[in-house]
Write an enzyme that holds these catalytic residues in place. Structure first.
Site, PDB file in Angstrom:
ATOM      1  CG  HIS A 114      -7.005  11.390   4.327  1.00 18.03           C
ATOM      2  ND1 HIS A 114      -6.302  10.911   3.249  1.00 18.03           N
ATOM      3  CD2 HIS A 114      -7.241  10.305   5.119  1.00 18.03           C
ATOM      4  CE1 HIS A 114      -6.119   9.599   3.386  1.00 18.03           C
ATOM      5  NE2 HIS A 114      -6.668   9.221   4.516  1.00 18.03           N
ATOM      6  NE  ARG A 124      -5.142   3.197  -6.985  1.00 16.71           N
ATOM      7  CZ  ARG A 124      -5.489   2.103  -6.313  1.00 16.71           C
ATOM      8  NH1 ARG A 124      -6.099   2.207  -5.142  1.00 16.71           N
ATOM      9  NH2 ARG A 124      -5.243   0.909  -6.802  1.00 16.71           N
ATOM     10  CE  LYS A 171      -7.679  -7.955  -7.876  1.00 17.57           C
ATOM     11  NZ  LYS A 171      -8.465  -7.675  -9.090  1.00 17.57           N
ATOM     12  N   GLY A 172      -3.437  -3.467  -5.065  1.00 14.56           N
ATOM     13  CA  GLY A 172      -2.409  -2.495  -5.415  1.00 14.56           C
ATOM     14  C   GLY A 172      -2.061  -2.509  -6.889  1.00 14.56           C
TER      15      GLY A 172
HETATM   16  P1  A3P Z   1      -6.449  -1.477  -3.897  1.00 14.00           P
HETATM   17  O1  A3P Z   1      -7.681  -1.510  -3.038  1.00 14.00           O
HETATM   18  O2  A3P Z   1      -6.713  -0.987  -5.279  1.00 14.00           O
HETATM   19  O3  A3P Z   1      -5.715  -2.752  -3.901  1.00 14.00           O
HETATM   20  P2  A3P Z   1      -4.466   3.804   1.023  1.00 14.00           P
HETATM   21  O4  A3P Z   1      -3.091   3.353   1.359  1.00 14.00           O
HETATM   22  O5  A3P Z   1      -4.498   5.233   0.584  1.00 14.00           O
HETATM   23  O6  A3P Z   1      -5.436   3.467   2.089  1.00 14.00           O
HETATM   24  O7  A3P Z   1      -4.873   3.009  -0.281  1.00 14.00           O
HETATM   25  C1  A3P Z   1      -5.025   1.608  -0.266  1.00 14.00           C
HETATM   26  C2  A3P Z   1      -4.670   1.090  -1.629  1.00 14.00           C
HETATM   27  O8  A3P Z   1      -3.252   1.049  -1.768  1.00 14.00           O
HETATM   28  C3  A3P Z   1      -5.152  -0.352  -1.864  1.00 14.00           C
HETATM   29  O9  A3P Z   1      -5.457  -0.408  -3.254  1.00 14.00           O
HETATM   30  C4  A3P Z   1      -3.907  -1.141  -1.499  1.00 14.00           C
HETATM   31  O10 A3P Z   1      -3.891  -2.432  -2.016  1.00 14.00           O
HETATM   32  C5  A3P Z   1      -2.820  -0.257  -2.098  1.00 14.00           C
HETATM   33  N1  A3P Z   1      -1.489  -0.476  -1.515  1.00 14.00           N
HETATM   34  C6  A3P Z   1      -1.167  -0.589  -0.225  1.00 14.00           C
HETATM   35  N2  A3P Z   1       0.155  -0.788  -0.067  1.00 14.00           N
HETATM   36  C7  A3P Z   1       0.696  -0.787  -1.304  1.00 14.00           C
HETATM   37  C8  A3P Z   1       2.030  -0.949  -1.809  1.00 14.00           C
HETATM   38  N3  A3P Z   1       3.031  -1.163  -0.997  1.00 14.00           N
HETATM   39  N4  A3P Z   1       2.199  -0.866  -3.142  1.00 14.00           N
HETATM   40  C9  A3P Z   1       1.166  -0.665  -3.963  1.00 14.00           C
HETATM   41  N5  A3P Z   1      -0.116  -0.501  -3.555  1.00 14.00           N
HETATM   42  C10 A3P Z   1      -0.350  -0.569  -2.242  1.00 14.00           C
END
Ligand code: A3P
Length: 338
Positions: free
Chosen positions: A144, A166, A305-306
């Site tokens: 990170h 993002r 949610k993604g």
């Molecule tokens: P949201 O909270 O908007 O749903 P990170 O992986 O960097 O920790 O970020 C987490 C975010 O990625 C969350 O977003 C999560 O739902 C989303 N996420 C995790 N897996 C995913 C996937 N396979 N496809 C799309 N989004 C995903």
């Protein structure tokens, strides 16, 4: 020797004492500002250790990101691309991904290792720093850190860096959910009052969150991707979710030197990877529903949610105005927009 180690630790502690500090969202979780970015005070030793001791290999593949920019998704895509049947000489050759992928029984974070707070943070389910040398190439690693603070060997070697960005609004909403769920657990402070989205947004705009500020992180990787296109690939979540998703996945594979063959393309391998790594598929796997990644974080916390545009459910017009102005100030003229 033990004495030099103690001396070094004392120096690191002294350095930490001199850094600017803030209490994250008014909680007991202290952040320190190191080289322009905020990091958890209680993990500073590990972060410093990673920065000074990590040795990159030319064959390493790094995923770089800010927290909550869908790192989990990119980890699964990266893993599938590198380990797809046509690339590795294994007995699963020609079998559909769904039948054999290690992602069926490992969370993506157990396959692409987070260095700063994972490997160097003594996460028991990840390799120890001294085991990094034993990993086969290509090592799939994640950080990170902002570009300018990366360990020198990452910048100097010819390893590859994939950056996933993002849009700031969805990142802010996703971080808000994440931190409001976790701060109480992390600080064991029952009296902590979680911030409203408006309050969190103000801190987000000030860049006061782990690895923030947002714009400086994103813009530096963007610049590097223009200056060193063979080393840094800049990807946007919104592109990977859009109509041209296949095109971006192909670009990713080409960047890694592992392009999809004509045969793979016509056999639907790209689609298969996309579907397999979709949030709907991954979040339903038993391995991602139960268990912990570390003391506080549950594996299921990584899947919410993604979606693109979830921010529309939370942002008020003044918040939208403010972030648009910031975006204009920070990204204007860079060629990057969200
Ligand atoms: P949201 O909270 O908007 O749903 P990170 O992986 O960097 O920790 O970020 C987490 C975010 O990625 C969350 O977003 C999560 O739902 C989303 N996420 C995790 N897996 C995913 C996937 N396979 N496809 C799309 N989004 C995903």
């Amino acid at each position: 020797t033990k004495e030099t180690k103690l001396l070094q630790e004392e120096e690191v502690e002294q350095l930490k004492q001199c850094l600017p500090k803030t209490n994250f969202l008014g909680s007991k979780l202290e952040l320190v500002n190191y080289q322009g970015f905020w990091c958890q005070s209680n993990a500073f030793k590990q972060i410093f250790h990673y920065q000074t001791h990590f040795q990159a290999r030319n064959s390493d593949i790094f995923l770089a990101s800010l927290p909550k920019t869908v790192t989990t998704w990119l980890k699964s895509l990266l893993f599938c691309i590198v380990n797809r049947p046509n690339n590795v000489d294994n007995h699963h050759h020609q079998q559909p991904l769904i039948k054999f992928s290690p992602l069926l029984n490992h969370n993506p974070h157990e396959l692409v290792y987070h260095l700063d707070l994972g490997v160097y943070g003594d996460n028991p389910i990840l390799p120890r720093p001294n085991q990094l040398n034993d990993l086969p190439s290509p090592r799939l690693l994640h950080t990170h850190f902002p570009y300018q603070s990366l360990p020198e060997s990452i910048k100097d070697s010819s390893c590859k860096i994939l950056y996933i960005a993002r849009n700031p609004l969805d990142t802010c909403v996703s971080q808000w959910f994440w931190h409001t769920t976790l701060i109480k657990k992390r600080t064991k402070d029952e009296d902590f009052q979680p911030p409203t989205i408006e309050e969190f947004f103000e801190e987000f705009c000030l860049g006061k969150f782990p690895y923030g500020p947002y714009f400086e992180h994103v813009i530096e990787f963007w610049k590097q991707s223009l200056e060193q296109p063979n080393k840094v690939l800049f990807l946007k979540y919104e592109d990977l979710k859009g109509d041209n998703a296949m095109l971006h996945l192909k670009k990713l594979a080409e960047f890694l030197g592992l392009p999809f063959s004509f045969e793979e393309e016509s056999n639907g391998v790209i689609n298969e990877i996309m579907e397999f790594c979709s949030i709907d598929n991954l979040k339903e796997l038993e391995v991602n529903k139960i268990g912990f990644m570390n003391k506080f974080v549950e594996k299921k916390n990584f899947f919410r949610k993604g979606e693109v545009g979830d921010w529309t459910n939370y942002f008020t017009p003044p918040m939208i105005d403010k972030i648009n102005t910031l975006m204009e100030q920070k990204l204007g003229g860079s060629g990057l927009s969200f």
